[in-house]
Design a protein around this motif. Structure first.
Motif, PDB file in Angstrom:
ATOM      1  N   PRO A  46      -6.679  -3.707   6.320  1.00  0.00           N
ATOM      2  CA  PRO A  46      -7.952  -3.286   6.925  1.00  0.00           C
ATOM      3  C   PRO A  46      -8.101  -3.645   8.405  1.00  0.00           C
ATOM      4  O   PRO A  46      -8.581  -2.817   9.180  1.00  0.00           O
ATOM      5  CB  PRO A  46      -9.014  -3.997   6.096  1.00  0.00           C
ATOM      6  CG  PRO A  46      -8.344  -4.322   4.798  1.00  0.00           C
ATOM      7  CD  PRO A  46      -6.890  -4.526   5.116  1.00  0.00           C
ATOM      8  N   THR A  50      -7.990 -10.973  10.541  1.00  0.00           N
ATOM      9  CA  THR A  50      -8.857 -11.234   9.383  1.00  0.00           C
ATOM     10  C   THR A  50      -8.052 -12.058   8.381  1.00  0.00           C
ATOM     11  O   THR A  50      -6.811 -11.979   8.348  1.00  0.00           O
ATOM     12  CB  THR A  50      -9.347  -9.923   8.726  1.00  0.00           C
ATOM     13  OG1 THR A  50      -8.216  -9.116   8.432  1.00  0.00           O
ATOM     14  CG2 THR A  50     -10.314  -9.171   9.631  1.00  0.00           C
ATOM     15  N   PRO A  51      -8.745 -12.850   7.553  1.00  0.00           N
ATOM     16  CA  PRO A  51      -8.006 -13.857   6.777  1.00  0.00           C
ATOM     17  C   PRO A  51      -7.073 -13.297   5.704  1.00  0.00           C
ATOM     18  O   PRO A  51      -5.901 -13.690   5.633  1.00  0.00           O
ATOM     19  CB  PRO A  51      -9.115 -14.727   6.175  1.00  0.00           C
ATOM     20  CG  PRO A  51     -10.380 -13.961   6.325  1.00  0.00           C
ATOM     21  CD  PRO A  51     -10.201 -13.011   7.473  1.00  0.00           C
ATOM     22  N   VAL A  52      -7.607 -12.413   4.828  1.00  0.00           N
ATOM     23  CA  VAL A  52      -6.748 -11.921   3.735  1.00  0.00           C
ATOM     24  C   VAL A  52      -5.543 -11.185   4.326  1.00  0.00           C
ATOM     25  O   VAL A  52      -4.397 -11.373   3.891  1.00  0.00           O
ATOM     26  CB  VAL A  52      -7.544 -11.004   2.777  1.00  0.00           C
ATOM     27  CG1 VAL A  52      -6.624 -10.458   1.680  1.00  0.00           C
ATOM     28  CG2 VAL A  52      -8.726 -11.752   2.157  1.00  0.00           C
ATOM     29  N   CYS A  53      -5.806 -10.350   5.343  1.00  0.00           N
ATOM     30  CA  CYS A  53      -4.716  -9.581   5.970  1.00  0.00           C
ATOM     31  C   CYS A  53      -3.658 -10.514   6.558  1.00  0.00           C
ATOM     32  O   CYS A  53      -2.462 -10.228   6.484  1.00  0.00           O
ATOM     33  CB  CYS A  53      -5.258  -8.676   7.073  1.00  0.00           C
ATOM     34  SG  CYS A  53      -6.423  -7.458   6.458  1.00  0.00           S
ATOM     35  N   ARG A 130      -6.134  -1.495   1.303  1.00  0.00           N
ATOM     36  CA  ARG A 130      -4.800  -2.119   1.188  1.00  0.00           C
ATOM     37  C   ARG A 130      -3.923  -1.217   0.320  1.00  0.00           C
ATOM     38  O   ARG A 130      -3.940  -1.327  -0.910  1.00  0.00           O
ATOM     39  CB  ARG A 130      -4.921  -3.509   0.551  1.00  0.00           C
ATOM     40  CG  ARG A 130      -5.817  -4.437   1.332  1.00  0.00           C
ATOM     41  CD  ARG A 130      -5.953  -5.804   0.685  1.00  0.00           C
ATOM     42  NE  ARG A 130      -7.072  -6.503   1.310  1.00  0.00           N
ATOM     43  CZ  ARG A 130      -7.034  -7.085   2.507  1.00  0.00           C
ATOM     44  NH1 ARG A 130      -5.917  -7.084   3.205  1.00  0.00           N
ATOM     45  NH2 ARG A 130      -8.100  -7.677   3.014  1.00  0.00           N
ATOM     46  N   LEU A 149     -10.707  -3.988  -0.115  1.00  0.00           N
ATOM     47  CA  LEU A 149     -10.656  -4.866   1.063  1.00  0.00           C
ATOM     48  C   LEU A 149     -10.630  -6.352   0.700  1.00  0.00           C
ATOM     49  O   LEU A 149     -10.029  -7.166   1.405  1.00  0.00           O
ATOM     50  CB  LEU A 149     -11.879  -4.591   1.959  1.00  0.00           C
ATOM     51  CG  LEU A 149     -11.672  -3.550   3.064  1.00  0.00           C
ATOM     52  CD1 LEU A 149     -11.079  -2.261   2.575  1.00  0.00           C
ATOM     53  CD2 LEU A 149     -12.954  -3.309   3.838  1.00  0.00           C
TER      54      LEU A 149
HETATM   55  C1  BEZ Z   1      -9.606  -9.824   5.278  1.00  0.00           C
HETATM   56  O1  BEZ Z   1      -8.452  -9.490   5.503  1.00  0.00           O
HETATM   57  O2  BEZ Z   1      -9.928 -10.985   5.088  1.00  0.00           O
HETATM   58  C2  BEZ Z   1     -10.653  -8.765   5.210  1.00  0.00           C
HETATM   59  C3  BEZ Z   1     -10.550  -7.646   6.006  1.00  0.00           C
HETATM   60  C4  BEZ Z   1     -11.538  -6.674   5.939  1.00  0.00           C
HETATM   61  C5  BEZ Z   1     -12.610  -6.845   5.075  1.00  0.00           C
HETATM   62  C6  BEZ Z   1     -12.681  -7.946   4.251  1.00  0.00           C
HETATM   63  C7  BEZ Z   1     -11.698  -8.932   4.313  1.00  0.00           C
END
Ligand code: BEZ
Length: 217
Positions: A46, A50-53, A130, A149
């Motif tokens: 996304p 950003t953290p998860v990415c 994703r 996301l």
């Molecule tokens: C994430 O990568 O943390 C993230 C990116 C977009 C929306 C929500 C989380």
């Protein structure tokens, strides 16, 4: 709500991978010329920074040698500028020592994400979900994953699925639930009564019945 304006193209398993040209962190690429004779794992995230990415991209980077061993090139994508990509790659390298050593597409006009159904407006209008596309050396789409996301993907499963596709192709077999390298594989079921009787008489393979039989490779 679906209208003629927001209908998105969703490539399907078995389709030719849509071709495109794009700017990436490794220079401009034309997909049809990319990774000749290799598998490709093409994934979107996304947003940069950003953290998860960051955890996911680091996962791809840290396990790149395993993709290399499976004759597979990685390519990422997000709807961010090339400057954002470069800054993020450098920031993660400086903070953690992990280097994203594969091309990441800067899909600012969303043209590639739209071709691959990575933009799913009811989840996010301006960020790719994703997605993971497994594309074979003939540039055919063989497996697709879509995650929302807020849930990160599973790198073990991405590698397992890639290896399963390759083993299925090479040995003309199918793979059962939770199959992993070294496990028995499923022998294709018989298609005629004669083949069925031969299967039933074959004691060299593990059988539940004629339609469910396994063998070691
Ligand atoms: C994430 O990568 O943390 C993230 C990116 C977009 C929306 C929500 C989380």
């Amino acid at each position: 709500m679906e209208t003629s304006e927001n209908v998105i193209s969703m490539p399907r398993i078995g389709d030719d991978a849509p071709d495109f040209e794009a700017v990436t962190t490794k220079g401009r690429i034309k997909f049809s010329d990319f990774a000749k004779d290799k598998w490709v794992v093409f994934f979107s995230h996304p947003a940069d920074f950003t953290p998860v990415c960051t955890t996911e991209m680091s996962g791809f980077a840290q396990r790149k040698a395993e993709f290399d061993a499976l004759n597979t090139e990685l390519i990422g994508l997000s709807i961010d500028s090339i400057h954002a990509h470069l800054g993020w790659v450098n920031n993660v390298r400086n903070n953690t020592g992990v280097y994203f050593d594969f091309p990441i597409i800067a899909d600012l006009d969303m043209s590639v994400s739209k071709k691959y159904g990575m933009l799913q407006p009811n989840e996010a209008e301006t960020a790719a979900v994703r997605a993971v596309f497994f594309i074979d050396p003939k540039k055919k789409i063989r497996l697709i994953m879509y995650y929302p996301l807020n849930v990160g993907r599973n790198m073990d499963e991405i590698l397992r699925a890639l290896e399963a596709l390759q083993v299925a192709d090479e040995h003309k077999v199918a793979l059962p639930l939770d199959w992993k390298k070294g496990d028995k594989v499923i022998v294709p079921p018989p298609k005629t009564l004669e083949e069925m009787d031969a299967r039933l008489a074959d004691d060299s393979i593990e059988k539940v019945d004629f339609y469910l039989a396994k063998k070691s490779l």
